[in-house]
Scaffold this active site. Structure first.
Site, PDB file in Angstrom:
ATOM      1  N   GLY A  30       0.830  -1.216   0.000  1.00 17.72           N
ATOM      2  CA  GLY A  30       0.000   0.000   0.000  1.00 17.72           C
ATOM      3  C   GLY A  30       0.857   1.254   0.000  1.00 17.72           C
TER       4      GLY A  30
ATOM      5  N   LYS B 276      -7.131  11.198   4.950  1.00 21.29           N
ATOM      6  CA  LYS B 276      -8.566  11.384   4.704  1.00 21.29           C
ATOM      7  C   LYS B 276      -9.394  10.886   5.885  1.00 21.29           C
ATOM      8  CE  LYS B 276      -6.973  13.207   1.692  1.00 21.29           C
ATOM      9  NZ  LYS B 276      -5.557  13.323   1.286  1.00 21.29           N
TER      10      LYS B 276
ATOM     11  N   TYR C 201      -0.343  21.084  -0.016  1.00 22.48           N
ATOM     12  CA  TYR C 201      -1.347  20.031   0.147  1.00 22.48           C
ATOM     13  C   TYR C 201      -1.399  19.492   1.575  1.00 22.48           C
ATOM     14  CZ  TYR C 201      -2.589  19.132  -4.760  1.00 22.48           C
ATOM     15  OH  TYR C 201      -3.094  19.206  -6.008  1.00 22.48           O
ATOM     16  N   ILE C 202      -0.255  18.999   2.049  1.00 14.81           N
ATOM     17  CA  ILE C 202      -0.275  18.304   3.339  1.00 14.81           C
ATOM     18  C   ILE C 202      -0.521  19.286   4.468  1.00 14.81           C
ATOM     19  CG2 ILE C 202       1.130  16.965   4.976  1.00 14.81           C
ATOM     20  CD1 ILE C 202       2.443  15.610   2.559  1.00 14.81           C
TER      21      ILE C 202
ATOM     22  N   GLY D 109       7.134  19.595   1.092  1.00 12.32           N
ATOM     23  CA  GLY D 109       7.342  18.844  -0.146  1.00 12.32           C
ATOM     24  C   GLY D 109       7.928  17.466   0.121  1.00 12.32           C
TER      25      GLY D 109
ATOM     26  N   HIS E 207     -30.666  14.955 -10.777  1.00 13.59           N
ATOM     27  CA  HIS E 207     -31.121  15.929  -9.789  1.00 13.59           C
ATOM     28  C   HIS E 207     -31.524  15.184  -8.523  1.00 13.59           C
ATOM     29  CE1 HIS E 207     -32.880  19.500  -8.086  1.00 13.59           C
ATOM     30  NE2 HIS E 207     -33.978  18.807  -7.823  1.00 13.59           N
TER      31      HIS E 207
HETATM   32  P1  FAD Z   1       4.891   5.057  -2.491  1.00 13.48           P
HETATM   33  O1  FAD Z   1       3.448   5.055  -2.149  1.00 13.48           O
HETATM   34  O2  FAD Z   1       5.786   6.005  -1.783  1.00 13.48           O
HETATM   35  O3  FAD Z   1       5.379   3.560  -2.273  1.00 13.48           O
HETATM   36  C1  FAD Z   1       6.701   3.174  -2.400  1.00 13.48           C
HETATM   37  C2  FAD Z   1       6.954   1.942  -1.566  1.00 13.48           C
HETATM   38  O4  FAD Z   1       8.212   1.388  -1.931  1.00 13.48           O
HETATM   39  C3  FAD Z   1       7.042   2.202  -0.060  1.00 13.48           C
HETATM   40  O5  FAD Z   1       6.246   1.264   0.639  1.00 13.48           O
HETATM   41  C4  FAD Z   1       8.529   1.991   0.252  1.00 13.48           C
HETATM   42  O6  FAD Z   1       8.753   1.536   1.564  1.00 13.48           O
HETATM   43  C5  FAD Z   1       8.886   0.932  -0.775  1.00 13.48           C
HETATM   44  N1  FAD Z   1      10.316   0.866  -1.116  1.00 13.48           N
HETATM   45  C6  FAD Z   1      11.114   1.870  -1.561  1.00 13.48           C
HETATM   46  N2  FAD Z   1      12.345   1.402  -1.848  1.00 13.48           N
HETATM   47  C7  FAD Z   1      12.315   0.079  -1.573  1.00 13.48           C
HETATM   48  C8  FAD Z   1      13.302  -0.974  -1.657  1.00 13.48           C
HETATM   49  N3  FAD Z   1      14.528  -0.727  -2.096  1.00 13.48           N
HETATM   50  N4  FAD Z   1      12.932  -2.199  -1.277  1.00 13.48           N
HETATM   51  C9  FAD Z   1      11.677  -2.454  -0.831  1.00 13.48           C
HETATM   52  N5  FAD Z   1      10.723  -1.517  -0.740  1.00 13.48           N
HETATM   53  C10 FAD Z   1      11.034  -0.265  -1.104  1.00 13.48           C
HETATM   54  N6  FAD Z   1      -1.943  11.416  -3.374  1.00 13.48           N
HETATM   55  C11 FAD Z   1      -3.174  11.456  -3.905  1.00 13.48           C
HETATM   56  O7  FAD Z   1      -3.324  11.191  -5.100  1.00 13.48           O
HETATM   57  N7  FAD Z   1      -4.272  11.774  -3.145  1.00 13.48           N
HETATM   58  C12 FAD Z   1      -4.170  12.077  -1.833  1.00 13.48           C
HETATM   59  O8  FAD Z   1      -5.174  12.359  -1.179  1.00 13.48           O
HETATM   60  C13 FAD Z   1      -2.883  12.060  -1.243  1.00 13.48           C
HETATM   61  N8  FAD Z   1      -2.724  12.336   0.058  1.00 13.48           N
HETATM   62  C14 FAD Z   1      -1.469  12.268   0.618  1.00 13.48           C
HETATM   63  C15 FAD Z   1      -1.336  12.568   1.970  1.00 13.48           C
HETATM   64  C16 FAD Z   1      -0.097  12.500   2.566  1.00 13.48           C
HETATM   65  C17 FAD Z   1       0.053  12.829   4.032  1.00 13.48           C
HETATM   66  C18 FAD Z   1       1.040  12.094   1.804  1.00 13.48           C
HETATM   67  C19 FAD Z   1       2.388  11.959   2.448  1.00 13.48           C
HETATM   68  C20 FAD Z   1       0.918  11.799   0.461  1.00 13.48           C
HETATM   69  C21 FAD Z   1      -0.337  11.901  -0.155  1.00 13.48           C
HETATM   70  N9  FAD Z   1      -0.526  11.639  -1.505  1.00 13.48           N
HETATM   71  C22 FAD Z   1      -1.771  11.708  -2.059  1.00 13.48           C
HETATM   72  C23 FAD Z   1       0.609  11.260  -2.375  1.00 13.48           C
HETATM   73  C24 FAD Z   1       0.647   9.742  -2.583  1.00 13.48           C
HETATM   74  O9  FAD Z   1       0.769   9.109  -1.332  1.00 13.48           O
HETATM   75  C25 FAD Z   1       1.819   9.372  -3.487  1.00 13.48           C
HETATM   76  O10 FAD Z   1       1.733  10.082  -4.699  1.00 13.48           O
HETATM   77  C26 FAD Z   1       1.800   7.882  -3.794  1.00 13.48           C
HETATM   78  O11 FAD Z   1       1.850   7.118  -2.605  1.00 13.48           O
HETATM   79  C27 FAD Z   1       2.970   7.495  -4.706  1.00 13.48           C
HETATM   80  O12 FAD Z   1       2.915   6.144  -4.968  1.00 13.48           O
HETATM   81  P2  FAD Z   1       4.214   5.289  -5.344  1.00 13.48           P
HETATM   82  O13 FAD Z   1       3.720   3.915  -5.595  1.00 13.48           O
HETATM   83  O14 FAD Z   1       4.973   5.991  -6.397  1.00 13.48           O
HETATM   84  O15 FAD Z   1       5.134   5.311  -4.033  1.00 13.48           O
HETATM   85  P1  NAD Z   2       3.611  20.971  -1.422  1.00 14.38           P
HETATM   86  O1  NAD Z   2       4.584  21.168  -2.490  1.00 14.38           O
HETATM   87  O2  NAD Z   2       2.169  20.793  -1.760  1.00 14.38           O
HETATM   88  O3  NAD Z   2       3.670  22.215  -0.408  1.00 14.38           O
HETATM   89  C1  NAD Z   2       4.845  22.592   0.248  1.00 14.38           C
HETATM   90  C2  NAD Z   2       4.728  24.057   0.628  1.00 14.38           C
HETATM   91  O4  NAD Z   2       5.787  24.363   1.526  1.00 14.38           O
HETATM   92  C3  NAD Z   2       4.865  25.004  -0.571  1.00 14.38           C
HETATM   93  O5  NAD Z   2       3.757  25.862  -0.610  1.00 14.38           O
HETATM   94  C4  NAD Z   2       6.179  25.728  -0.291  1.00 14.38           C
HETATM   95  O6  NAD Z   2       6.181  27.051  -0.765  1.00 14.38           O
HETATM   96  C5  NAD Z   2       6.261  25.675   1.227  1.00 14.38           C
HETATM   97  N1  NAD Z   2       7.611  25.813   1.798  1.00 14.38           N
HETATM   98  C6  NAD Z   2       8.762  25.237   1.363  1.00 14.38           C
HETATM   99  N2  NAD Z   2       9.797  25.573   2.176  1.00 14.38           N
HETATM  100  C7  NAD Z   2       9.287  26.372   3.157  1.00 14.38           C
HETATM  101  C8  NAD Z   2       9.843  27.038   4.302  1.00 14.38           C
HETATM  102  N3  NAD Z   2      11.139  26.940   4.608  1.00 14.38           N
HETATM  103  N4  NAD Z   2       9.024  27.795   5.096  1.00 14.38           N
HETATM  104  C9  NAD Z   2       7.694  27.905   4.791  1.00 14.38           C
HETATM  105  N5  NAD Z   2       7.130  27.284   3.719  1.00 14.38           N
HETATM  106  C10 NAD Z   2       7.897  26.519   2.921  1.00 14.38           C
HETATM  107  O7  NAD Z   2       4.168  19.741  -0.552  1.00 14.38           O
HETATM  108  P2  NAD Z   2       3.491  18.857   0.594  1.00 14.38           P
HETATM  109  O8  NAD Z   2       2.329  19.571   1.193  1.00 14.38           O
HETATM  110  O9  NAD Z   2       4.604  18.417   1.464  1.00 14.38           O
HETATM  111  O10 NAD Z   2       2.951  17.611  -0.212  1.00 14.38           O
HETATM  112  C11 NAD Z   2       3.850  16.798  -0.992  1.00 14.38           C
HETATM  113  C12 NAD Z   2       3.135  16.199  -2.168  1.00 14.38           C
HETATM  114  O11 NAD Z   2       2.263  15.164  -1.730  1.00 14.38           O
HETATM  115  C13 NAD Z   2       2.244  17.183  -2.911  1.00 14.38           C
HETATM  116  O12 NAD Z   2       2.946  17.888  -3.887  1.00 14.38           O
HETATM  117  C14 NAD Z   2       1.211  16.295  -3.519  1.00 14.38           C
HETATM  118  O13 NAD Z   2       1.662  15.877  -4.780  1.00 14.38           O
HETATM  119  C15 NAD Z   2       1.145  15.109  -2.581  1.00 14.38           C
HETATM  120  N6  NAD Z   2      -0.098  15.194  -1.797  1.00 14.38           N
HETATM  121  C16 NAD Z   2      -1.276  15.148  -2.471  1.00 14.38           C
HETATM  122  C17 NAD Z   2      -2.461  15.252  -1.777  1.00 14.38           C
HETATM  123  C18 NAD Z   2      -3.744  15.188  -2.551  1.00 14.38           C
HETATM  124  O14 NAD Z   2      -3.714  14.768  -3.695  1.00 14.38           O
HETATM  125  N7  NAD Z   2      -4.869  15.578  -1.973  1.00 14.38           N
HETATM  126  C19 NAD Z   2      -2.472  15.402  -0.404  1.00 14.38           C
HETATM  127  C20 NAD Z   2      -1.249  15.448   0.260  1.00 14.38           C
HETATM  128  C21 NAD Z   2      -0.070  15.340  -0.457  1.00 14.38           C
END
Ligand code: FAD
Ligand code: NAD
Length: 472
Positions: A41, A53, A187-188, A275, A449
């Site tokens: 996951g 969420k 975002y976060i 980020g 609707h």
């Molecule tokens: P990941 O989900 O990061 O999975 C990579 C996996 O690989 C991990 O389990 C890691 O441990 C494993 N791994 C790495 N290297 C190795 C290795 N060498 N051997 C074995 N295992 C390894 N995106 C959305 O679209 N909607 C959202 O609402 C959303 N909310 C988010 C909220 C938060 C707080 C965060 C942090 C992210 C959110 N994202 C959201 C972003 C989303 O989680 C990522 O874009 C997504 O998980 C990327 O998927 P991935 O498969 O590329 O990598």
């Molecule tokens: P982000 O890029 O969305 O936001 C980071 C923010 O931090 C930016 O606005 C930036 O200007 C600010 N920043 C950077 N350095 C700073 C500093 N020193 N002081 C103050 N502000 C600073 O990154 P994130 O919120 O960490 O999320 C990471 C990624 O995860 C997102 O880009 C998104 O792709 C993914 N994500 C997606 C969802 C969703 O799809 N709903 C939810 C969460 C995360």
């Protein structure tokens, strides 16, 4: 001695990129192994999309209960609601556990072998996996799909530890921080900042840029700014975090304000959300002969790296860092390996920000379209005029649906929305763009609707100059 295995497809990383790639490869009859160290996951199910969420939902529920305890509205009254943070986190963990177990079962049903361990490559096609019990297995594959994802970025002057936390730790809290300071208004920072505000924390956001949520335009983020103001979330834009300081047993975030002066805010926890960066170190990527594109692995339109038979997907390959992009690339690569003709070429990847209110963006904004030389017409429908929005207590938050179309042929170039529950419109928006829909296509589709989707139809009618539920 290490065991050894061979397979047709090896997937490294079990996130929303890797596990769908493995399932699809298995469905296509390819002998597939998936390796993941930190739980099937990936980030998304274990410490990202789903946990956040769940917190957002719990926060909204608690906020509503508090509202009804304070105000006799809608004929509903509750008394003295309380929030047990440990209970919220335990409930979230239950959802995560159900979903991650489900991924394991789906992999099994697709005849994919899942190995829990860390993979380190010796060369492009061979890796050694170290498992929990210290045993190792060497895997040699005909095709490799790299899906190692991304991790939180730390600020060098404010590393995680003590009261300074990242999103992973924020989603594990068992005590509600009374004072939460969020660094990063992206975002976060905003999704979690708003969730904690709803759960009762005092929240302040420090953002380096002049505006929060830089990937959405001003008109769209205005309703979110209004909510933050109404709910007393202190917003410090144009302010850079400088560090965490401890004084008199209390933690403070120090930041430089827009005038260059140093300010401080008291905090129980400081959530740093500035980020994410791709996971490219610690697993032998350098031995694989792939090219890089900045910090990301470089791929072509079929997710092929520079090394034959090695593919890369998801957060590892760059923006947008979104789960659904990773999933699409995963399915596609499995099909390419099986010999299908596929390419990654979406018209747009829809994005949703689960703030209050929610934001949806698909395709070009009017300004982006104009910058590309397009002459556009737009239609904006306020959700205050949607019956469905009003029955769900939406509409009063300044929400709307905005449609942008090319003036000459009415092809829709972008659809954006802000409002309560608008995230659920993202599928219809994405479909319209991907199918090359014109305004007339959407106007000619009967929308149910009462649903928020009528807001999309009305946005289209507004662009055509004849909406029914607002006067022009
Ligand atoms: P990941 O989900 O990061 O999975 C990579 C996996 O690989 C991990 O389990 C890691 O441990 C494993 N791994 C790495 N290297 C190795 C290795 N060498 N051997 C074995 N295992 C390894 N995106 C959305 O679209 N909607 C959202 O609402 C959303 N909310 C988010 C909220 C938060 C707080 C965060 C942090 C992210 C959110 N994202 C959201 C972003 C989303 O989680 C990522 O874009 C997504 O998980 C990327 O998927 P991935 O498969 O590329 O990598
Ligand atoms: P982000 O890029 O969305 O936001 C980071 C923010 O931090 C930016 O606005 C930036 O200007 C600010 N920043 C950077 N350095 C700073 C500093 N020193 N002081 C103050 N502000 C600073 O990154 P994130 O919120 O960490 O999320 C990471 C990624 O995860 C997102 O880009 C998104 O792709 C993914 N994500 C997606 C969802 C969703 O799809 N709903 C939810 C969460 C995360």
């Amino acid at each position: 001695m290490a065991q050894s295995k061979t397979c047709q497809v090896l997937v490294v990383g079990g996130g929303p990129g890797g596990y769908p790639a493995a399932i699809r490869a298995g469905q296509l009859g390819l002998d597939t192994i998936i390796v993941d160290k930190h739980g099937l996951g990936g980030t998304c199910l274990n410490r990202g999309c789903i946990p956040s969420k769940a917190f957002i939902h719990a926060g909204s529920k608690f906020e509503e209960m508090v509202h009804h305890a304070q105000k006799d509205e809608m004929g509903l009254k509750v008394s003295d609601p309380t929030l047990d943070m440990a209970g919220v986190t335990e409930w979230k963990d239950g959802i995560v556990s159900k979903l991650t177990k489900g991924v394991g079962q789906l992999l099994k049903a697709a005849k994919v072998e899942a190995i829990n361990g860390w993979a380190t490559f010796k060369n492009a096609k061979t890796c050694v996996v170290e498992m929990e019990d210290g045993e190792t297995v060497e895997i040699t594959a005909e095709n490799v799909i790299l899906a190692t994802g991304s991790k939180e970025t730390e600020l060098p002057f404010m590393k995680f530890g003590g009261d300074v936390i990242g999103s992973t730790e924020a989603l594990e809290l068992t005590e509600r921080p009374e004072k939460l300071v969020v660094v990063g208004g992206g975002y976060i920072g905003l999704e979690l900042g708003i969730a904690f505000r709803k759960m009762g924390s005092d929240v302040a956001v420090v953002e380096a840029l002049d505006s929060i949520l830089p990937s959405y335009d001003k008109e769209l983020i205005r309703p979110v700014q209004m909510w933050l103001k109404k709910n007393k979330v202190a917003l410090h834009t144009g302010c850079k975090a400088k560090g965490a300081v401890e004084e008199g047993g209390q933690t403070f975030l120090e930041f430089e304000d827009a005038k260059g002066e140093t300010q401080r805010i008291e905090a129980d926890k400081i959530l740093v959300a500035v980020g994410r960066k791709p996971v490219t170190e610690g697993w032998g990527l350098e031995t694989m002969g792939v090219d890089m594109d900045g910090p990301f692995v470089k791929i072509d339109h079929q997710c092929r790296t520079a090394m034959r038979g090695v593919y890369a997907i998801g957060d590892l390959v760059g923006e947008p860092l979104l789960a659904h992009k990773a999933t699409k690339q995963g399915e596609l690569v499995a099909e390419i390996i099986a010999g299908h003709k596929r390419a990654y070429d979406p018209v747009s990847v829809a994005a949703v920000c689960f703030t209050e209110p929610e934001l949806v963006g698909v395709g070009l904004t009017p300004d982006e379209a104009k910058a590309k030389g397009e002459t556009v017409i737009t239609g904006k429908f306020p959700l205050a005029a949607s019956g469905r929005a009003l029955t769900m207590e939406g509409g009063a938050d300044g929400g709307f649906v905005r449609v942008t179309a090319r003036e000459s042929d009415h092809v829709i170039l972008g659809i954006h929305a802000v409002g309560k529950h608008v995230s659920e419109l993202s599928g219809e928006f994405a479909l319209a763009l991907e199918m090359g829909a014109t305004l007339e296509d959407v106007a000619g589709t009967i929308h149910v609707h009462p649903t928020l989707t009528e807001g999309f139809a009305e946005g289209v009618l507004t662009a055509l100059g004849h909406p029914i539920h607002i006067s022009v």
